[in-house]
Scaffold this motif. Structure first.
Motif: not given
Length: 371
Positions: A257-274
């Motif tokens: 898998n060569d497409k790499i996303l680096k992201i803050d897990p907390r903001s990602f989690e909160e966004g998905v949750d919302r």
């Protein structure tokens, strides 16, 4: 038998053993806890459902040694409701147990201790120690992916196996339900070499996790190909293992898998949750649209409407859209520590790899959904 014990001590011991006892039993004695008062001032408690057995020793003042069995849930409820700080007297004779504390007095029916089944352990040739913290980590980071589908019973637990990963021998723990996979890798403990591949059942994992909250040091693990025993000091948990073959999960872990996303897990989690607030049972899918350094999360629900949120992330590959089950994604993100995580993507239909970095012990694979 006759013994006196402090309510708090009795309650703590009973809380551990009674949770193994099934509420509905076709065999009456399986509803009972075995209470054995020994001459050396111990009250030994034991409960089993024939697959899982827990033994616990608590200190008591024993006047007359002896043993009997009595309803586990009833005794636990009585102990819970007795006054705090009270001394509880337990006396058994002629098929009855009398429980007294303060002005309260109860009498319960008993069944003979000789009828109580015990899981015969046999030889447990492999034994090693694991710190309680490490065991907690193994369970917390994999347990949510255990399958609840009874037809694929071999997925109803956590798979442990040893392997030689490069230079260092390791112990790996994995769980999957076919939609997601969680795996933890740690250095192989001394004594675990030659360990058979084992699958620890879900109920054993749940009981062990409860007991680990009260332990600081190490836990002794002894096992054979059919049974496992955890020695937690005062408590001893013995379980049958799942008799089945765990699939070769390494085949589903993507390597290209060569497409790499680096992201803050907390903001990602909160966004998905919302955005998943409007999702329903039918439409659990959250859509991720990836553009350069910008991720748009969206949910479309025919009943409730739409929701979207932009989350910052570090992404430099070509843009595309992919969908995930929001609950599965939140389960994985809930286990992530640290400030950034790596999401390794290929395309909208290929498995996605999620981890903190290439050094972290835990690794997750999530199958996408059509959106």
């Amino acid at each position: 038998m006759k013994a006196t014990i402090e309510r708090a001590t009795l309650l703590k011991g009973l809380s551990h053993v009674q949770s193994v006892v099934e509420r509905r039993n076709t065999i009456p004695i399986l509803s009972n806890v075995l209470i054995d008062a020994t001459a050396d001032g111990q009250l030994k408690l034991m409960a089993t459902d024939l697959d899982l057995q827990i033994n616990e020793s608590v200190a008591a003042a024993v006047d007359t040694p002896g043993a009997t069995t009595v309803s586990a849930h009833t005794l636990f409820d009585i102990a819970r409701k007795l006054p705090e700080g009270s001394q509880v007297s337990l006396a058994a004779a002629e098929g009855k147990m009398t429980i007294m504390a303060g002005r309260a007095r109860f009498q319960l029916g008993t069944l003979p201790r000789d009828d109580f089944p015990v899981i015969a352990e046999g030889e447990l040739p492999v034994s090693f120690e694991l710190p309680a913290e490490t065991l907690k980590q193994i369970i917390d980071k994999t347990r949510f992916a255990i399958s609840t589908e009874e037809t694929r019973y071999y997925l109803n637990g956590i798979f442990w196996h040893v392997a030689d990963d490069g230079a260092q021998p390791v112990l790996k723990a994995a769980a999957t339900d076919g939609h997601r996979l969680a795996r933890v890798t740690l250095p192989r403990p001394d004594g675990a070499e030659g360990m058979p591949d084992i699958i620890i059942p879900r109920k054993c994992v749940a009981e062990l996790r409860k007991l680990l909250d009260e332990i600081d040091g190490s836990v002794g693990v002894s096992l054979s190909s059919s049974k496992i025993r955890f020695d937690l000091g005062q408590a001893l948990l013995t379980s049958k293992l799942i008799d089945g073959t765990f699939p070769d999960y390494s085949r589903v872990i993507p390597t290209g898998n060569d497409k790499i996303l680096k992201i803050d897990p907390r903001s990602f989690e909160e966004g998905v949750d919302r955005v998943s607030t409007i999702a329903t049972e039918k439409t659990r899918a959250v859509k991720m649209a990836l553009d350069r350094d910008k991720i748009t999360l969206s949910v479309t629900s025919p009943e409730n409407g739409t929701a979207a949120e932009e989350v910052p992330g570090d992404y430099a590959a070509s843009g595309f859209e992919i969908g995930f089950n929001s609950r599965y994604l939140l389960d994985i993100l809930g286990q992530m520590e640290g400030d950034t995580i790596e999401v390794h993507l290929a395309d909208a239909s290929a498995p996605t790899l999620i981890r903190e970095n290439d050094k972290s012990p835990a690794l997750y694979v999530l199958m996408p959904m059509r959106v």
